[in-house]
Write a protein that holds these residues in place. Sequence first.
Motif, PDB file in Angstrom:
ATOM      1  N   TRP A  65       0.836  -1.200   0.000  1.00 24.44           N
ATOM      2  CA  TRP A  65       0.000   0.000   0.000  1.00 24.44           C
ATOM      3  C   TRP A  65       0.871   1.249   0.000  1.00 24.44           C
ATOM      4  CZ3 TRP A  65      -0.642   4.240   3.070  1.00 24.44           C
ATOM      5  CH2 TRP A  65      -1.772   5.017   2.836  1.00 24.44           C
ATOM      6  N   ALA A  66       1.921   1.262   0.826  1.00 22.62           N
ATOM      7  CA  ALA A  66       2.807   2.427   0.899  1.00 22.62           C
ATOM      8  C   ALA A  66       3.471   2.699  -0.450  1.00 22.62           C
ATOM      9  CB  ALA A  66       3.866   2.214   1.976  1.00 22.62           C
ATOM     10  N   THR A  67       3.860   1.645  -1.157  1.00 23.22           N
ATOM     11  CA  THR A  67       4.482   1.817  -2.477  1.00 23.22           C
ATOM     12  C   THR A  67       3.537   2.540  -3.429  1.00 23.22           C
ATOM     13  OG1 THR A  67       5.824  -0.184  -2.183  1.00 23.22           O
ATOM     14  CG2 THR A  67       5.509   0.599  -4.435  1.00 23.22           C
ATOM     15  N   GLY A  68       2.266   2.186  -3.370  1.00 24.74           N
ATOM     16  CA  GLY A  68       1.286   2.827  -4.247  1.00 24.74           C
ATOM     17  C   GLY A  68       1.000   4.272  -3.896  1.00 24.74           C
ATOM     18  N   GLN A  69       1.420   4.705  -2.703  1.00 27.94           N
ATOM     19  CA  GLN A  69       1.168   6.069  -2.251  1.00 27.94           C
ATOM     20  C   GLN A  69       2.393   6.984  -2.376  1.00 27.94           C
ATOM     21  OE1 GLN A  69      -1.938   7.269  -0.916  1.00 27.94           O
ATOM     22  NE2 GLN A  69      -2.622   5.353  -1.832  1.00 27.94           N
ATOM     23  N   LEU A  70       3.515   6.452  -2.860  1.00 27.53           N
ATOM     24  CA  LEU A  70       4.756   7.234  -2.890  1.00 27.53           C
ATOM     25  C   LEU A  70       4.632   8.508  -3.719  1.00 27.53           C
ATOM     26  CD1 LEU A  70       7.477   4.452  -3.184  1.00 27.53           C
ATOM     27  CD2 LEU A  70       7.009   5.922  -1.216  1.00 27.53           C
ATOM     28  N   ASP A  71       3.778   8.488  -4.722  1.00 24.78           N
ATOM     29  CA  ASP A  71       3.601   9.663  -5.572  1.00 24.78           C
ATOM     30  C   ASP A  71       3.014  10.845  -4.801  1.00 24.78           C
ATOM     31  OD1 ASP A  71       3.801  10.746  -8.292  1.00 24.78           O
ATOM     32  OD2 ASP A  71       1.624  10.916  -8.159  1.00 24.78           O
ATOM     33  N   ARG A  72       2.553  10.632  -3.585  1.00 27.02           N
ATOM     34  CA  ARG A  72       1.982  11.700  -2.758  1.00 27.02           C
ATOM     35  C   ARG A  72       3.005  12.268  -1.776  1.00 27.02           C
ATOM     36  NH1 ARG A  72      -3.374   9.900   0.031  1.00 27.02           N
ATOM     37  NH2 ARG A  72      -3.467  12.162   0.329  1.00 27.02           N
ATOM     38  N   ASN A  73       4.264  11.862  -1.906  1.00 29.52           N
ATOM     39  CA  ASN A  73       5.288  12.336  -0.978  1.00 29.52           C
ATOM     40  C   ASN A  73       5.755  13.741  -1.371  1.00 29.52           C
ATOM     41  OD1 ASN A  73       7.087  11.881   1.283  1.00 29.52           O
ATOM     42  ND2 ASN A  73       8.747  11.746  -0.210  1.00 29.52           N
ATOM     43  N   ARG A  74       4.850  14.676  -1.215  1.00 31.87           N
ATOM     44  CA  ARG A  74       5.113  16.065  -1.599  1.00 31.87           C
ATOM     45  C   ARG A  74       4.351  17.005  -0.691  1.00 31.87           C
ATOM     46  NH1 ARG A  74       3.771  16.214  -7.360  1.00 31.87           N
ATOM     47  NH2 ARG A  74       3.600  13.945  -7.380  1.00 31.87           N
ATOM     48  N   ARG A  75       4.901  18.177  -0.479  1.00 32.84           N
ATOM     49  CA  ARG A  75       4.161  19.217   0.230  1.00 32.84           C
ATOM     50  C   ARG A  75       3.104  19.771  -0.716  1.00 32.84           C
ATOM     51  NH1 ARG A  75       9.586  20.773   0.674  1.00 32.84           N
ATOM     52  NH2 ARG A  75      10.592  20.237   2.652  1.00 32.84           N
ATOM     53  N   ALA A  76       2.106  20.420  -0.158  1.00 32.02           N
ATOM     54  CA  ALA A  76       1.024  20.978  -0.972  1.00 32.02           C
ATOM     55  C   ALA A  76       1.582  21.940  -2.012  1.00 32.02           C
ATOM     56  CB  ALA A  76       0.020  21.698  -0.077  1.00 32.02           C
ATOM     57  N   GLY A  77       1.271  21.689  -3.279  1.00 28.27           N
ATOM     58  CA  GLY A  77       1.676  22.570  -4.355  1.00 28.27           C
ATOM     59  C   GLY A  77       3.117  22.441  -4.810  1.00 28.27           C
ATOM     60  N   GLU A  78       3.850  21.459  -4.262  1.00 26.47           N
ATOM     61  CA  GLU A  78       5.260  21.311  -4.616  1.00 26.47           C
ATOM     62  C   GLU A  78       5.501  20.013  -5.373  1.00 26.47           C
ATOM     63  OE1 GLU A  78       7.959  21.865  -1.408  1.00 26.47           O
ATOM     64  OE2 GLU A  78       6.992  23.708  -0.687  1.00 26.47           O
ATOM     65  N   THR A  79       6.753  19.864  -5.866  1.00 21.49           N
ATOM     66  CA  THR A  79       7.115  18.665  -6.603  1.00 21.49           C
ATOM     67  C   THR A  79       7.426  17.520  -5.641  1.00 21.49           C
ATOM     68  OG1 THR A  79       9.423  19.385  -6.655  1.00 21.49           O
ATOM     69  CG2 THR A  79       8.041  19.979  -8.536  1.00 21.49           C
ATOM     70  N   LEU A  80       7.556  16.335  -6.197  1.00 16.72           N
ATOM     71  CA  LEU A  80       7.784  15.134  -5.408  1.00 16.72           C
ATOM     72  C   LEU A  80       9.124  15.206  -4.680  1.00 16.72           C
ATOM     73  CD1 LEU A  80       6.391  12.352  -4.924  1.00 16.72           C
ATOM     74  CD2 LEU A  80       7.895  11.441  -6.698  1.00 16.72           C
ATOM     75  N   LEU A  81       9.108  14.842  -3.389  1.00 16.94           N
ATOM     76  CA  LEU A  81      10.326  14.815  -2.590  1.00 16.94           C
ATOM     77  C   LEU A  81      11.025  13.474  -2.783  1.00 16.94           C
ATOM     78  CD1 LEU A  81       8.870  16.364   0.676  1.00 16.94           C
ATOM     79  CD2 LEU A  81      10.353  17.522  -0.969  1.00 16.94           C
TER      80      LEU A  81
END
Length: 272
Positions: A65-81
């Motif tokens: 599940w965590a792997t599928g959510q990695l694309d959300r590892n970003r602050r609001a309005g910013e690029t992926l960390l």
Amino acid sequence: MSGSTRARHESALASLRRRLAAFAVVAALATCLAGGALLASRLAAATVGAWLFVAAAVLAVELGWATGQLDRNRRAGETLLARLGTGNFVTLGRGVLLAWVAAFVVVDWTDTAALLWVPTALYGTAAALDAADGALARGNDRVTGFGTSLDLEYDALGVLVACSVGVVAGLLPLWYLSIGLARYAFGLARYLRRRRGVPVYDLPPRVSRRPLAGLQMAFLAAALSPVPDPSVRTAGATVFGGALLLGFGRDWLYVSGRVGGDTKSPTEHVVD
């Protein structure tokens, strides 16, 4: 998305996958060591084998599940960390502890009551870390959609596995499983409502929501231990479990528009 932006995004995503994979290896090794410790405690080899199987299965679900959510590892309005951050690693560590707690559903507690201190300590530690991961994320300015979602999912999972172990061990009444399943039933009901094309409304802010969840975790940590008197557990289950179910019932009235629906517009996104 421009070519350079896409390339940075893919590079960051690849970095996150490598870091999560490395964490998975460490978690697997730690789980094997934990199984060895249970063998040393004279738990039957067949029981330890079943414990390892359940722990590995829960870990696989968590990490998948965590792997599928990695694309959300970003602050609001910013690029992926490209890095997960300390707070997220603490949350992932909570997941490992919860997988170990879940595996204790296979234990026959008839002659091993003293071993109850193990899931008690594991769940209590995971519950305590629930405050630490958020504080670390805020302190490091690393509050992301990934971390927020991971935290919420592990909170729900923690309640479910603790309730399950408590019921299997005969420490909590069978009906208390409904507490562990409540959030999942709530989410399924919202999903089915959307599928039918029926309006779904936002939840209003509720100050008591987070404290009630914290009290529920504290009660479960205490209830899993062999110390409380059965009557105390029953009373606690009624008070804390009843409060949580009433809270979900109240939230459903808002989500379904039965309360407050005439003053707001329906939305496809429901705030947890």
